[in-house]
Motif scaffolding. Structure first.
Motif, short mmCIF file in Angstrom:
data_model
loop_
_atom_site.label_atom_id
_atom_site.label_comp_id
_atom_site.label_asym_id
_atom_site.label_seq_id
_atom_site.Cartn_x
_atom_site.Cartn_y
_atom_site.Cartn_z
N ILE A 13 0.83 -1.21 0.00
CA ILE A 13 0.00 0.00 0.00
C ILE A 13 0.86 1.25 0.00
O ILE A 13 0.63 2.20 -0.76
CB ILE A 13 -0.95 -0.01 1.22
N LYS A 14 1.90 1.26 0.87
CA LYS A 14 2.76 2.44 0.94
C LYS A 14 3.58 2.61 -0.33
O LYS A 14 3.99 3.71 -0.68
CB LYS A 14 3.67 2.33 2.17
N GLY A 15 3.83 1.48 -1.02
CA GLY A 15 4.57 1.55 -2.28
C GLY A 15 3.79 2.23 -3.39
O GLY A 15 4.33 2.53 -4.45
N ARG A 16 2.49 2.47 -3.14
CA ARG A 16 1.65 3.13 -4.13
C ARG A 16 1.50 4.62 -3.84
O ARG A 16 0.54 5.25 -4.29
CB ARG A 16 0.26 2.48 -4.15
N HIS A 17 2.43 5.19 -3.05
CA HIS A 17 2.28 6.59 -2.64
C HIS A 17 2.33 7.54 -3.83
O HIS A 17 1.87 8.68 -3.73
CB HIS A 17 3.39 6.96 -1.65
N ASP A 18 2.89 7.09 -4.94
CA ASP A 18 2.99 7.96 -6.10
C ASP A 18 1.78 7.86 -7.02
O ASP A 18 1.78 8.41 -8.12
CB ASP A 18 4.26 7.62 -6.89
N GLN A 19 0.74 7.16 -6.58
CA GLN A 19 -0.46 7.02 -7.40
C GLN A 19 -1.70 7.43 -6.61
O GLN A 19 -1.74 7.33 -5.39
CB GLN A 19 -0.59 5.56 -7.87
N TYR A 20 -2.69 7.87 -7.36
CA TYR A 20 -3.95 8.28 -6.74
C TYR A 20 -4.78 7.03 -6.45
O TYR A 20 -5.04 6.23 -7.34
CB TYR A 20 -4.71 9.21 -7.69
N LYS A 21 -5.18 6.88 -5.18
CA LYS A 21 -5.83 5.63 -4.74
C LYS A 21 -7.30 5.88 -4.41
O LYS A 21 -7.63 6.80 -3.66
CB LYS A 21 -5.11 5.07 -3.52
N VAL A 22 -8.16 5.05 -5.00
CA VAL A 22 -9.60 5.12 -4.78
C VAL A 22 -10.05 3.78 -4.20
O VAL A 22 -9.65 2.71 -4.67
CB VAL A 22 -10.35 5.39 -6.10
N SER A 23 -10.88 3.84 -3.17
CA SER A 23 -11.33 2.61 -2.51
C SER A 23 -12.85 2.55 -2.47
O SER A 23 -13.52 3.53 -2.13
CB SER A 23 -10.77 2.55 -1.09
N LEU A 24 -13.39 1.38 -2.85
CA LEU A 24 -14.83 1.16 -2.79
C LEU A 24 -15.21 0.68 -1.39
O LEU A 24 -14.63 -0.28 -0.88
CB LEU A 24 -15.26 0.09 -3.81
N VAL A 25 -16.15 1.35 -0.78
CA VAL A 25 -16.64 0.92 0.53
C VAL A 25 -18.16 0.90 0.48
O VAL A 25 -18.78 1.54 -0.38
CB VAL A 25 -16.17 1.86 1.67
N GLY A 26 -18.76 0.17 1.38
CA GLY A 26 -20.22 0.13 1.41
C GLY A 26 -20.74 -1.09 2.11
O GLY A 26 -19.98 -1.97 2.54
N TYR A 27 -22.04 -1.14 2.24
CA TYR A 27 -22.70 -2.25 2.89
C TYR A 27 -22.53 -3.51 2.06
O TYR A 27 -22.39 -3.44 0.84
CB TYR A 27 -24.19 -1.93 3.03
N THR A 28 -22.51 -4.64 2.72
CA THR A 28 -22.38 -5.89 1.98
C THR A 28 -23.56 -6.06 1.01
O THR A 28 -24.70 -5.71 1.32
CB THR A 28 -22.31 -7.10 2.94
#
Length: 440
Positions: A207-222
């Motif tokens: 995860i930290k190795g991706r510091h040079d990229q814009y990170k988007v995460s999907l969250v939500g109810y199951t």
């Protein structure tokens, strides 16, 4: 001797659902048992009866009171039920007493969710996380499982007074089987934590190795449609099924939101109300994707009648893992399957910037990509970089992660004007180009 609840096999067992409502400031708050029904069905149960009970206080013996427990036993007998599932968390003593009165296995909500997770785990990491959560849940609930061993004495035991059995160093009152069980569970918990910690460290490095990229995460109810959306936006090929907790493992893929602009999109485990804290702790590494994301896409199933409660549950879990204040874009998924638009109108009043989408049909996914691109560009800056022609690493970085605006070549250098995200600037600086200027 095993207790009745020691094994809950995932098959078409006949289940009775129970929810006890305690008196609060605004009276009794009933649960319609729809979520527990979905959980039970996801575990492979057939619902044969539902019971809701008002209680002024929790009965320390049977939670709902002995009279109601006996009535529950009558229903269990008449419905030929195999298991009773409580929407409330029960103590070990309450479970044991209820099983005596009701005559069938009794489990609570947390144990049901843990069981579902155990059947869904596929990767090594997920299996270890689930096993740890189960043992942490089980440890305070351990009872003596074998009646034939009250104490464990030496191998040379025989008739005689206590303390006179066994060989030298083994004589005494012996060790209770419960103590042995607890020691074994403690040892296994320690082993699992050590192994998961190693996996977590590798995960964190990723995860930290991706510091040079814009990170988007999907969250939500199951079951809100996160995996379907992940598949629609990328080539992740995540398993999709209309059931709770269909997927437990995080996947990260590149998502091209515009020409020359790629972001990293990650799916996360679905949330549910009152998610057992053991699971939240065990799946910490999985949830780190959300913690370190630059943007959260909160997927909401607007076709569900309990949509407001589901949003509240997701907000609570995000607060628990430290993401409550993180930038978020709300997506009203399954907008094409609405029976009534009343809920949608109320939600749009609360979330005016939300986007109505359908991950299944692809409706408005172009608007979603544009919204993500706009947020990405809010974090962008323009730089002018002078690079030696022999410095292929810096050139490769700029062409791979930035939008090239202009290039000018000389005999020994190339000057590049590019647009990049602020999060990528430290990575560019670490490459030590010949010259780096930031445009105002």
């Amino acid at each position: 001797m095993e207790t009745l609840k020691d094994k809950f096999k995932v098959q078409k067992e006949r289940a009775i659902l129970v929810a006890a409502a305690q008196r609060g400031e605004s009276g009794y708050k009933y649960n319609d048992l729809s979520e527990l029904s979905a959980l039970a069905e996801s575990a492979g149960a057939a619902i044969v009866y539902k019971l809701q009970q008002k209680i002024d206080r929790i009965n320390p013996s049977t939670y709902i009171g002995r009279g109601k427990a006996e009535l529950l036993g009558e229903h269990a007998e008449s419905e030929k039920a195999d298991v009773v599932i409580f929407d409330n968390d029960l103590s070990p003593a309450q479970i044991r007493e209820l099983e005596k009165v009701v005559g069938v296995r009794v489990i609570d909500r947390s144990e049901l969710i843990l069981d579902i997770f155990a059947t869904r785990a596929r990767t090594r990491q997920a299996k270890l996380q689930v096993e740890l959560a189960q043992l942490q849940y089980t440890y305070p609930r351990l009872t003596r499982l074998w009646s034939h061993l009250d104490t464990v004495a030496g191998a040379a035991g025989g008739a005689g007074a206590a303390g006179a059995v066994g060989g030298i160093g083994t004589r005494g009152t012996g060790e209770k089987q419960l103590e042995i069980d607890r020691r074994l569970v403690n040892k296994r918990i320690t082993e699992l934590k050590r192994e998961i910690e190693g996996i977590d460290k590798r995960k964190m490095r990723e995860i930290k190795g991706r510091h040079d990229q814009y990170k988007v995460s999907l969250v939500g109810y199951t079951n809100a449609g996160k995996s379907t959306l992940m598949n629609a936006l990328t080539d992740a090929e995540v398993f999709v099924e209309d059931r709770l907790f269909a997927t437990l493992d995080t996947r990260t893929r590149k998502w091209s939101v515009d020409k020359g602009v790629e972001v990293l999109l990650s799916d996360t485990v679905g949330f549910v109300s009152h998610l057992p804290h053991h699971l939240v702790a065990s799946f910490k590494a999985t949830l780190e994707e959300a913690v370190h994301a630059d943007l959260l896409l909160q997927v909401v199933d607007v076709s569900d009648e309990d949509v407001f409660e589901q949003i509240k549950s997701v907000d609570q879990v995000l607060d628990d893992i430290g993401c409550g204040e993180k930038e978020r874009l709300v997506l009203f998924n399954k907008s094409d399957a609405l029976a009534s638009e009343a809920n949608l109108e109320s939600l749009q009043a609360i979330y005016p910037d939300a986007i109505c989408i359908s991950a299944r049909t692809g409706m408005n996914l172009d608007l979603l990509a544009q919204a993500v691109l706009d947020r990405y560009r809010q974090e962008e800056m323009t730089v002018r970089v002078k690079i030696a022609l022999s410095d292929g690493k810096t050139q490769s970085f700029l062409r791979g992660y930035c939008e090239i605006l202009e290039e000018n070549y000389t005999d020994s250098h190339v000057e590049i004007e590019a647009r990049l995200g602020k999060s990528q600037l430290p990575a560019l600086k670490s490459l030590k180009p010949a010259e780096l200027r930031l445009d105002a």
